[in-house]
Design a protein around this motif. Structure first.
Motif, PDB file in Angstrom:
ATOM      1  N   MET A   1      -9.782   0.497  16.694  1.00  0.00           N
ATOM      2  CA  MET A   1     -10.850   1.369  16.191  1.00  0.00           C
ATOM      3  C   MET A   1     -10.271   2.368  15.200  1.00  0.00           C
ATOM      4  SD  MET A   1     -13.392   3.859  18.354  1.00  0.00           S
ATOM      5  CE  MET A   1     -14.087   2.486  19.234  1.00  0.00           C
ATOM      6  N   LYS A   2     -10.860   2.464  14.027  1.00  0.00           N
ATOM      7  CA  LYS A   2     -10.362   3.375  13.011  1.00  0.00           C
ATOM      8  C   LYS A   2     -10.658   4.818  13.391  1.00  0.00           C
ATOM      9  CE  LYS A   2     -10.893   0.155   9.159  1.00  0.00           C
ATOM     10  NZ  LYS A   2     -11.523  -0.067   7.852  1.00  0.00           N
ATOM     11  N   LYS A   3      -9.823   5.710  12.915  1.00  0.00           N
ATOM     12  CA  LYS A   3     -10.022   7.132  13.167  1.00  0.00           C
ATOM     13  C   LYS A   3     -10.473   7.819  11.891  1.00  0.00           C
ATOM     14  CE  LYS A   3      -6.547   7.486  16.814  1.00  0.00           C
ATOM     15  NZ  LYS A   3      -5.278   8.111  17.220  1.00  0.00           N
ATOM     16  N   THR A   4     -11.449   8.685  12.025  1.00  0.00           N
ATOM     17  CA  THR A   4     -11.877   9.504  10.904  1.00  0.00           C
ATOM     18  C   THR A   4     -11.079  10.786  10.944  1.00  0.00           C
ATOM     19  OG1 THR A   4     -14.105   8.607  11.050  1.00  0.00           O
ATOM     20  CG2 THR A   4     -13.829  10.666   9.823  1.00  0.00           C
ATOM     21  N   ILE A   5     -10.375  11.096   9.873  1.00  0.00           N
ATOM     22  CA  ILE A   5      -9.475  12.242   9.865  1.00  0.00           C
ATOM     23  C   ILE A   5     -10.029  13.332   8.960  1.00  0.00           C
ATOM     24  CG2 ILE A   5      -7.155  13.056   9.331  1.00  0.00           C
ATOM     25  CD1 ILE A   5      -6.126  10.287   9.958  1.00  0.00           C
ATOM     26  N   ILE A   6     -10.105  14.535   9.500  1.00  0.00           N
ATOM     27  CA  ILE A   6     -10.548  15.705   8.749  1.00  0.00           C
ATOM     28  C   ILE A   6      -9.436  16.725   8.789  1.00  0.00           C
ATOM     29  CG2 ILE A   6     -12.229  17.585   8.626  1.00  0.00           C
ATOM     30  CD1 ILE A   6     -14.215  15.761   9.980  1.00  0.00           C
ATOM     31  N   LEU A   7      -9.111  17.316   7.658  1.00  0.00           N
ATOM     32  CA  LEU A   7      -8.066  18.334   7.605  1.00  0.00           C
ATOM     33  C   LEU A   7      -8.706  19.701   7.607  1.00  0.00           C
ATOM     34  CD1 LEU A   7      -5.099  19.090   7.305  1.00  0.00           C
ATOM     35  CD2 LEU A   7      -5.392  18.968   4.822  1.00  0.00           C
ATOM     36  N   ILE A   8      -8.351  20.521   8.596  1.00  0.00           N
ATOM     37  CA  ILE A   8      -8.840  21.891   8.673  1.00  0.00           C
ATOM     38  C   ILE A   8      -7.655  22.822   8.566  1.00  0.00           C
ATOM     39  CG2 ILE A   8      -9.957  23.617  10.122  1.00  0.00           C
ATOM     40  CD1 ILE A   8     -11.612  21.444  11.336  1.00  0.00           C
ATOM     41  N   LEU A   9      -7.650  23.704   7.589  1.00  0.00           N
ATOM     42  CA  LEU A   9      -6.556  24.640   7.392  1.00  0.00           C
ATOM     43  C   LEU A   9      -6.869  25.937   8.101  1.00  0.00           C
ATOM     44  CD1 LEU A   9      -5.834  24.080   3.609  1.00  0.00           C
ATOM     45  CD2 LEU A   9      -4.701  23.039   5.557  1.00  0.00           C
ATOM     46  N   ALA A  10      -5.895  26.459   8.840  1.00  0.00           N
ATOM     47  CA  ALA A  10      -6.099  27.716   9.558  1.00  0.00           C
ATOM     48  C   ALA A  10      -6.182  28.884   8.604  1.00  0.00           C
ATOM     49  CB  ALA A  10      -4.963  27.947  10.558  1.00  0.00           C
ATOM     50  N   SER A  11      -5.607  28.736   7.426  1.00  0.00           N
ATOM     51  CA  SER A  11      -5.583  29.850   6.480  1.00  0.00           C
ATOM     52  C   SER A  11      -6.244  29.445   5.182  1.00  0.00           C
ATOM     53  CB  SER A  11      -4.143  30.293   6.220  1.00  0.00           C
ATOM     54  OG  SER A  11      -3.524  30.689   7.397  1.00  0.00           O
ATOM     55  N   VAL A  12      -7.518  29.145   5.242  1.00  0.00           N
ATOM     56  CA  VAL A  12      -8.250  28.757   4.051  1.00  0.00           C
ATOM     57  C   VAL A  12      -8.473  29.986   3.187  1.00  0.00           C
ATOM     58  CG1 VAL A  12     -10.399  27.806   3.184  1.00  0.00           C
ATOM     59  CG2 VAL A  12      -9.409  26.902   5.276  1.00  0.00           C
ATOM     60  N   ILE A  13      -8.066  29.921   1.950  1.00  0.00           N
ATOM     61  CA  ILE A  13      -8.265  31.050   1.056  1.00  0.00           C
ATOM     62  C   ILE A  13      -9.371  30.680   0.084  1.00  0.00           C
ATOM     63  CG2 ILE A  13      -7.178  32.606  -0.591  1.00  0.00           C
ATOM     64  CD1 ILE A  13      -6.082  32.761   2.254  1.00  0.00           C
ATOM     65  N   ILE A  14     -10.576  31.079   0.396  1.00  0.00           N
ATOM     66  CA  ILE A  14     -11.729  30.743  -0.412  1.00  0.00           C
ATOM     67  C   ILE A  14     -12.427  32.032  -0.797  1.00  0.00           C
ATOM     68  CG2 ILE A  14     -13.939  29.549  -0.474  1.00  0.00           C
ATOM     69  CD1 ILE A  14     -12.835  27.635   1.586  1.00  0.00           C
ATOM     70  N   LEU A  15     -12.407  32.369  -2.064  1.00  0.00           N
ATOM     71  CA  LEU A  15     -13.016  33.609  -2.509  1.00  0.00           C
ATOM     72  C   LEU A  15     -14.463  33.358  -2.901  1.00  0.00           C
ATOM     73  CD1 LEU A  15     -10.107  35.140  -4.565  1.00  0.00           C
ATOM     74  CD2 LEU A  15     -10.845  35.687  -2.254  1.00  0.00           C
ATOM     75  N   GLN A  16     -15.222  32.830  -1.952  1.00  0.00           N
ATOM     76  CA  GLN A  16     -16.634  32.590  -2.188  1.00  0.00           C
ATOM     77  C   GLN A  16     -17.402  33.175  -1.035  1.00  0.00           C
ATOM     78  OE1 GLN A  16     -17.751  28.567  -2.970  1.00  0.00           O
ATOM     79  NE2 GLN A  16     -19.861  28.907  -2.396  1.00  0.00           N
ATOM     80  N   GLY A  17     -18.282  34.131  -1.312  1.00  0.00           N
ATOM     81  CA  GLY A  17     -19.100  34.699  -0.258  1.00  0.00           C
ATOM     82  C   GLY A  17     -20.079  33.654   0.203  1.00  0.00           C
ATOM     83  N   TYR A 139     -18.903   3.563  21.359  1.00  0.00           N
ATOM     84  CA  TYR A 139     -19.322   2.881  20.137  1.00  0.00           C
ATOM     85  C   TYR A 139     -18.982   3.628  18.835  1.00  0.00           C
ATOM     86  CZ  TYR A 139     -22.101   0.549  23.714  1.00  0.00           C
ATOM     87  OH  TYR A 139     -22.499  -0.118  24.845  1.00  0.00           O
ATOM     88  N   GLY A 140     -18.543   4.856  18.943  1.00  0.00           N
ATOM     89  CA  GLY A 140     -18.255   5.629  17.739  1.00  0.00           C
ATOM     90  C   GLY A 140     -16.806   5.557  17.308  1.00  0.00           C
ATOM     91  N   GLU A 141     -16.516   6.212  16.189  1.00  0.00           N
ATOM     92  CA  GLU A 141     -15.147   6.324  15.692  1.00  0.00           C
ATOM     93  C   GLU A 141     -14.639   7.733  15.959  1.00  0.00           C
ATOM     94  OE1 GLU A 141     -14.716   5.302  11.635  1.00  0.00           O
ATOM     95  OE2 GLU A 141     -15.423   3.237  11.872  1.00  0.00           O
ATOM     96  N   PRO A 142     -13.448   7.869  16.546  1.00  0.00           N
ATOM     97  CA  PRO A 142     -12.906   9.204  16.814  1.00  0.00           C
ATOM     98  C   PRO A 142     -12.733  10.004  15.520  1.00  0.00           C
ATOM     99  CG  PRO A 142     -11.647   7.514  17.965  1.00  0.00           C
ATOM    100  CD  PRO A 142     -12.541   6.799  16.993  1.00  0.00           C
ATOM    101  N   VAL A 143     -13.120  11.264  15.562  1.00  0.00           N
ATOM    102  CA  VAL A 143     -12.904  12.180  14.439  1.00  0.00           C
ATOM    103  C   VAL A 143     -11.787  13.129  14.844  1.00  0.00           C
ATOM    104  CG1 VAL A 143     -13.911  13.949  12.956  1.00  0.00           C
ATOM    105  CG2 VAL A 143     -15.324  12.042  13.753  1.00  0.00           C
ATOM    106  N   VAL A 144     -10.694  13.114  14.100  1.00  0.00           N
ATOM    107  CA  VAL A 144      -9.536  13.929  14.451  1.00  0.00           C
ATOM    108  C   VAL A 144      -9.145  14.814  13.280  1.00  0.00           C
ATOM    109  CG1 VAL A 144      -8.671  12.211  16.078  1.00  0.00           C
ATOM    110  CG2 VAL A 144      -7.875  12.169  13.707  1.00  0.00           C
ATOM    111  N   THR A 145      -8.412  15.868  13.579  1.00  0.00           N
ATOM    112  CA  THR A 145      -7.935  16.785  12.554  1.00  0.00           C
ATOM    113  C   THR A 145      -6.588  17.344  12.974  1.00  0.00           C
ATOM    114  OG1 THR A 145      -8.488  18.751  11.250  1.00  0.00           O
ATOM    115  CG2 THR A 145      -9.026  18.815  13.579  1.00  0.00           C
ATOM    116  N   SER A 146      -5.860  17.890  12.030  1.00  0.00           N
ATOM    117  CA  SER A 146      -4.607  18.561  12.363  1.00  0.00           C
ATOM    118  C   SER A 146      -4.893  20.031  12.633  1.00  0.00           C
ATOM    119  CB  SER A 146      -3.595  18.427  11.221  1.00  0.00           C
ATOM    120  OG  SER A 146      -4.085  19.042  10.050  1.00  0.00           O
ATOM    121  N   LYS A 147      -4.194  20.614  13.582  1.00  0.00           N
ATOM    122  CA  LYS A 147      -4.421  22.021  13.947  1.00  0.00           C
ATOM    123  C   LYS A 147      -3.102  22.658  14.338  1.00  0.00           C
ATOM    124  CE  LYS A 147      -7.785  25.085  14.536  1.00  0.00           C
ATOM    125  NZ  LYS A 147      -7.030  26.308  14.793  1.00  0.00           N
TER     126      LYS A 147
END
Length: 237
Positions: A1-17, A139-147
């Motif tokens: 089964m394929k894994k869906t990978i999402i990258l979440i950064l702990a220190s996202v620097i986004i200057l958008q309100g 029946y789904g595909e695992p969604v994983v991320t690095s943390k």
């Protein structure tokens, strides 16, 4: 089964309100014992002189390097939470204390499981009586991320920053953050998660920086978030 990978950064620097619903004009306390917040109103935003005066007291005795480390950390956490949980509406995913998304605060690693990807219409048509987690597992595909940071790691980092602070009142604000991360560990409280965001927001935009002047018009697309003041810091009262 394929894994869906999402990258979440702990220190996202986004200057958008980001936009958010107006806080109720009569402060309330939720079942999760959320902090009382003030109505979103420009007239409630503290003056620059007040912020500078209180900031000086809070940072008294700290070295320039310690101040820089503290300011950078608080800003990174505020902007990360602002993007992930406010702008993207992620707070709703945490309403269920048993939701897999809480693994973001329970675990660390390259492949932290945060959910399953599947077609909800197909589930409803074939196994509508099955709960989402069970269906996803089968029946789904695992969604994983690095943390990199879980709740324990956030607490450890905040304790290290707290040791550099000499002002007792400001140290108490950091202690509140530590307390809310402990609540997350113990009960997966979405109220505690929101409180963490409120504190980071006010501490970043209206204590360690002064948002109305520190962000120029060309740096942001939406000023609604930086013009929001929750009024949750005791040092500012």
């Amino acid at each position: 089964m394929k894994k869906t990978i999402i990258l979440i950064l702990a220190s996202v620097i986004i200057l958008q309100g980001c936009g958010l619903n107006k806080v109720e004009s009569t402060p309330t306390t939720s079942e999760e014992k959320e902090l009382t917040t003030e109505e979103k109103n420009d007239s409630l935003i503290p003056s620059k002189d007040k912020v500078l005066t209180i900031r000086k007291k809070c940072l008294e005795g700290m070295t320039d390097e310690e101040i820089s480390d503290l300011t950078s950390w608080i800003a990174a956490q505020n902007l990360s939470l602002e993007q992930e949980y406010v702008y993207d509406g992620e707070f709703e995913k945490y309403e269920d204390p048993d939701a897999l998304i809480w693994n973001l605060y329970d675990e660390t690693g390259e492949e932290v499981l945060i959910g399953y990807a599947y077609d909800p219409d197909e589930k409803e048509a074939t196994y509508h009586e099955m709960d989402e987690t069970e269906y996803g597992e089968k029946y789904g595909e695992p969604v994983v991320t690095s943390k990199e940071y879980n709740a324990d790691a956030y607490i450890e980092k905040l304790q290290a920053l707290q040791e550099t602070i000499n002002n007792a009142d400001f140290s108490a604000e950091i202690q509140k953050l530590i307390g809310y991360y402990n609540e997350i560990k113990e009960s997966h409280s979405v109220g505690a998660l929101r409180n963490i965001y409120y504190i980071y927001h006010d501490m970043d935009y209206y204590l360690l920086r002064y948002a109305p002047e520190d962000f120029s018009e060309d740096m942001i697309a939406d000023k609604s978030t930086i013009e929001t003041y929750y009024g949750v810091l005791d040092v500012m009262k």
